[in-house]
Design a protein around this motif. Structure first.
Motif, PDB file in Angstrom:
ATOM      1  N   VAL A  26       0.695  11.189   3.691  1.00 33.31           N
ATOM      2  CA  VAL A  26      -0.155  10.253   4.420  1.00 33.31           C
ATOM      3  C   VAL A  26      -1.069   9.567   3.415  1.00 33.31           C
ATOM      4  O   VAL A  26      -1.747  10.225   2.622  1.00 33.31           O
ATOM      5  CB  VAL A  26      -0.996  10.979   5.492  1.00 33.31           C
ATOM      6  N   VAL A  27      -1.066   8.243   3.461  1.00 35.54           N
ATOM      7  CA  VAL A  27      -1.883   7.436   2.558  1.00 35.54           C
ATOM      8  C   VAL A  27      -2.925   6.693   3.383  1.00 35.54           C
ATOM      9  O   VAL A  27      -2.592   6.063   4.395  1.00 35.54           O
ATOM     10  CB  VAL A  27      -0.995   6.428   1.772  1.00 35.54           C
ATOM     11  N   HIS A  28      -4.182   6.794   2.983  1.00 35.72           N
ATOM     12  CA  HIS A  28      -5.271   6.101   3.668  1.00 35.72           C
ATOM     13  C   HIS A  28      -5.435   4.710   3.066  1.00 35.72           C
ATOM     14  O   HIS A  28      -5.432   4.551   1.848  1.00 35.72           O
ATOM     15  CB  HIS A  28      -6.572   6.904   3.518  1.00 35.72           C
ATOM     16  N   THR A  29      -5.541   3.710   3.956  1.00 37.54           N
ATOM     17  CA  THR A  29      -5.739   2.322   3.515  1.00 37.54           C
ATOM     18  C   THR A  29      -6.963   1.758   4.236  1.00 37.54           C
ATOM     19  O   THR A  29      -7.473   2.363   5.173  1.00 37.54           O
ATOM     20  CB  THR A  29      -4.525   1.434   3.869  1.00 37.54           C
ATOM     21  N   TYR A  30      -7.386   0.578   3.802  1.00 35.75           N
ATOM     22  CA  TYR A  30      -8.419  -0.121   4.558  1.00 35.75           C
ATOM     23  C   TYR A  30      -7.817  -0.482   5.911  1.00 35.75           C
ATOM     24  O   TYR A  30      -6.682  -0.947   5.991  1.00 35.75           O
ATOM     25  CB  TYR A  30      -8.888  -1.379   3.827  1.00 35.75           C
ATOM     26  N   ARG A  50      -0.058  -5.301   4.732  1.00 38.35           N
ATOM     27  CA  ARG A  50      -0.186  -5.910   3.402  1.00 38.35           C
ATOM     28  C   ARG A  50      -0.010  -4.857   2.311  1.00 38.35           C
ATOM     29  O   ARG A  50       0.683  -5.080   1.313  1.00 38.35           O
ATOM     30  CB  ARG A  50      -1.556  -6.597   3.270  1.00 38.35           C
ATOM     31  N   VAL A  51      -0.618  -3.687   2.500  1.00 42.44           N
ATOM     32  CA  VAL A  51      -0.503  -2.604   1.521  1.00 42.44           C
ATOM     33  C   VAL A  51       0.952  -2.153   1.409  1.00 42.44           C
ATOM     34  O   VAL A  51       1.465  -1.958   0.303  1.00 42.44           O
ATOM     35  CB  VAL A  51      -1.429  -1.413   1.897  1.00 42.44           C
ATOM     36  N   ALA A  52       1.642  -2.019   2.551  1.00 40.21           N
ATOM     37  CA  ALA A  52       3.046  -1.588   2.539  1.00 40.21           C
ATOM     38  C   ALA A  52       3.916  -2.580   1.774  1.00 40.21           C
ATOM     39  O   ALA A  52       4.756  -2.186   0.949  1.00 40.21           O
ATOM     40  CB  ALA A  52       3.562  -1.413   3.965  1.00 40.21           C
ATOM     41  N   GLN A  53       3.716  -3.867   2.008  1.00 39.94           N
ATOM     42  CA  GLN A  53       4.510  -4.890   1.308  1.00 39.94           C
ATOM     43  C   GLN A  53       4.205  -4.888  -0.194  1.00 39.94           C
ATOM     44  O   GLN A  53       5.103  -4.995  -1.022  1.00 39.94           O
ATOM     45  CB  GLN A  53       4.243  -6.285   1.900  1.00 39.94           C
ATOM     46  N   GLN A  54       2.936  -4.759  -0.525  1.00 41.22           N
ATOM     47  CA  GLN A  54       2.541  -4.751  -1.932  1.00 41.22           C
ATOM     48  C   GLN A  54       3.092  -3.506  -2.632  1.00 41.22           C
ATOM     49  O   GLN A  54       3.571  -3.592  -3.770  1.00 41.22           O
ATOM     50  CB  GLN A  54       1.022  -4.803  -2.048  1.00 41.22           C
ATOM     51  N   LEU A  55       3.046  -2.358  -1.968  1.00 45.33           N
ATOM     52  CA  LEU A  55       3.588  -1.132  -2.545  1.00 45.33           C
ATOM     53  C   LEU A  55       5.090  -1.262  -2.760  1.00 45.33           C
ATOM     54  O   LEU A  55       5.607  -0.872  -3.810  1.00 45.33           O
ATOM     55  CB  LEU A  55       3.266   0.066  -1.647  1.00 45.33           C
ATOM     56  N   LYS A  56       5.790  -1.822  -1.801  1.00 44.62           N
ATOM     57  CA  LYS A  56       7.237  -2.047  -1.927  1.00 44.62           C
ATOM     58  C   LYS A  56       7.539  -2.900  -3.166  1.00 44.62           C
ATOM     59  O   LYS A  56       8.416  -2.576  -3.968  1.00 44.62           O
ATOM     60  CB  LYS A  56       7.783  -2.717  -0.680  1.00 44.62           C
ATOM     61  N   GLN A  57       6.801  -3.987  -3.335  1.00 45.09           N
ATOM     62  CA  GLN A  57       7.007  -4.862  -4.499  1.00 45.09           C
ATOM     63  C   GLN A  57       6.732  -4.122  -5.803  1.00 45.09           C
ATOM     64  O   GLN A  57       7.473  -4.270  -6.773  1.00 45.09           O
ATOM     65  CB  GLN A  57       6.112  -6.102  -4.397  1.00 45.09           C
ATOM     66  N   ARG A  58       5.674  -3.329  -5.838  1.00 50.21           N
ATOM     67  CA  ARG A  58       5.340  -2.572  -7.055  1.00 50.21           C
ATOM     68  C   ARG A  58       6.434  -1.562  -7.391  1.00 50.21           C
ATOM     69  O   ARG A  58       6.807  -1.405  -8.551  1.00 50.21           O
ATOM     70  CB  ARG A  58       3.997  -1.853  -6.896  1.00 50.21           C
ATOM     71  N   VAL A  59       6.933  -0.860  -6.370  1.00 50.91           N
ATOM     72  CA  VAL A  59       7.984   0.134  -6.579  1.00 50.91           C
ATOM     73  C   VAL A  59       9.226  -0.537  -7.170  1.00 50.91           C
ATOM     74  O   VAL A  59       9.818  -0.026  -8.124  1.00 50.91           O
ATOM     75  CB  VAL A  59       8.328   0.864  -5.253  1.00 50.91           C
ATOM     76  N   THR A 100      -2.422   1.025  -5.807  1.00 52.33           N
ATOM     77  CA  THR A 100      -2.049  -0.177  -5.058  1.00 52.33           C
ATOM     78  C   THR A 100      -3.289  -0.701  -4.341  1.00 52.33           C
ATOM     79  O   THR A 100      -4.038   0.075  -3.734  1.00 52.33           O
ATOM     80  CB  THR A 100      -0.924   0.143  -4.038  1.00 52.33           C
ATOM     81  N   ASN A 101      -3.520  -2.016  -4.425  1.00 48.64           N
ATOM     82  CA  ASN A 101      -4.687  -2.620  -3.764  1.00 48.64           C
ATOM     83  C   ASN A 101      -4.696  -2.281  -2.282  1.00 48.64           C
ATOM     84  O   ASN A 101      -3.688  -2.434  -1.609  1.00 48.64           O
ATOM     85  CB  ASN A 101      -4.672  -4.147  -3.922  1.00 48.64           C
ATOM     86  N   GLY A 102      -5.837  -1.836  -1.786  1.00 44.04           N
ATOM     87  CA  GLY A 102      -5.993  -1.505  -0.377  1.00 44.04           C
ATOM     88  C   GLY A 102      -5.829  -0.028  -0.085  1.00 44.04           C
ATOM     89  O   GLY A 102      -6.190   0.433   0.990  1.00 44.04           O
ATOM     90  N   VAL A 103      -5.271   0.739  -1.023  1.00 44.09           N
ATOM     91  CA  VAL A 103      -5.128   2.183  -0.837  1.00 44.09           C
ATOM     92  C   VAL A 103      -6.430   2.848  -1.246  1.00 44.09           C
ATOM     93  O   VAL A 103      -6.943   2.602  -2.328  1.00 44.09           O
ATOM     94  CB  VAL A 103      -3.946   2.748  -1.674  1.00 44.09           C
TER      95      VAL A 103
END
Length: 190
Positions: free
Chosen positions: A23-27, A33-42, A98-101
């Motif tokens: 479980v990851v806490h985000t804003y 947005r965090v999920a999409q950004q994490l996908k791109q980073r991965v 990742t931004n937002g995490v």
């Protein structure tokens, strides 16, 4: 990359028994947005073998707004998303930075994996198709009946049955409070 829905991102299907859900806490409000950004980073860091899936638990609901039924996706755990990954230093750092995490759920600095049964329950809940009504009313609230035999009457909410989309309103008829069962679409806020 396979996208079941926008709330479940499968980066690379894995059967590795070391991959667990965390479980990851985000804003709050930033989950998508965090999920999409994490996908791109991965993908850009070629970590598909370590981070395989991202899930934002949501459920379809029916909301009544301004007398109209709207189908909406409601987050089950606002401010959280689930990430299936093999917990390596690099994978942990990629998710954590990742931004937002804001962090992982766990004890101290160590993320705690979810039990497989918990994940199965969450996934079944997400996949439930039966839409439910989400009323924007509360018990005791004054409302105006906007449709039907009692149109233009004012009343007080006595009971709400979101599953059936019904609301019971106490209406003053001949000086007595009389309960009237209505569809949620027949009532509006004052």
């Amino acid at each position: 990359m396979d996208t079941k829905e926008t709330n479940h991102i499968i980066i690379k299907k894995t059967e590795d028994e070391n991959a667990r859900w965390y479980v990851v806490h985000t804003y709050s409000g930033q989950e998508q947005r965090v999920a999409q950004q994490l996908k791109q980073r991965v993908e850009s860091m070629t970590l598909e073998n370590q981070i395989s899936e991202i899930l934002i638990p949501t459920q379809e609901r029916i909301e009544i707004r301004a007398g109209a039924k709207l189908q909406v996706k409601e987050k089950i755990f606002p401010g959280y998303l689930l990430v299936k990954m093999i917990l390596t230093e690099q994978a942990w750092l990629t998710v954590r930075t990742t931004n937002g995490v804001t962090g992982f759920i766990g004890v101290g600095n160590k993320p705690t994996p979810l039990d497989e049964k918990e994940v199965e329950v969450i996934q079944k809940f997400v996949e439930m198709k039966a839409p439910k009504f989400k009323a924007k009313f509360s018990v005791g609230e004054a409302v105006k009946i906007s449709d039907g035999a009692f149109a233009e009457f004012l009343g007080t909410v006595e009971n709400i049955d979101e599953a059936k989309g019904k609301i019971k309103v106490l209406v003053s008829i001949f000086g007595r409070e009389t309960p009237v069962e209505l569809d949620l679409l027949q009532v509006s806020k004052i």
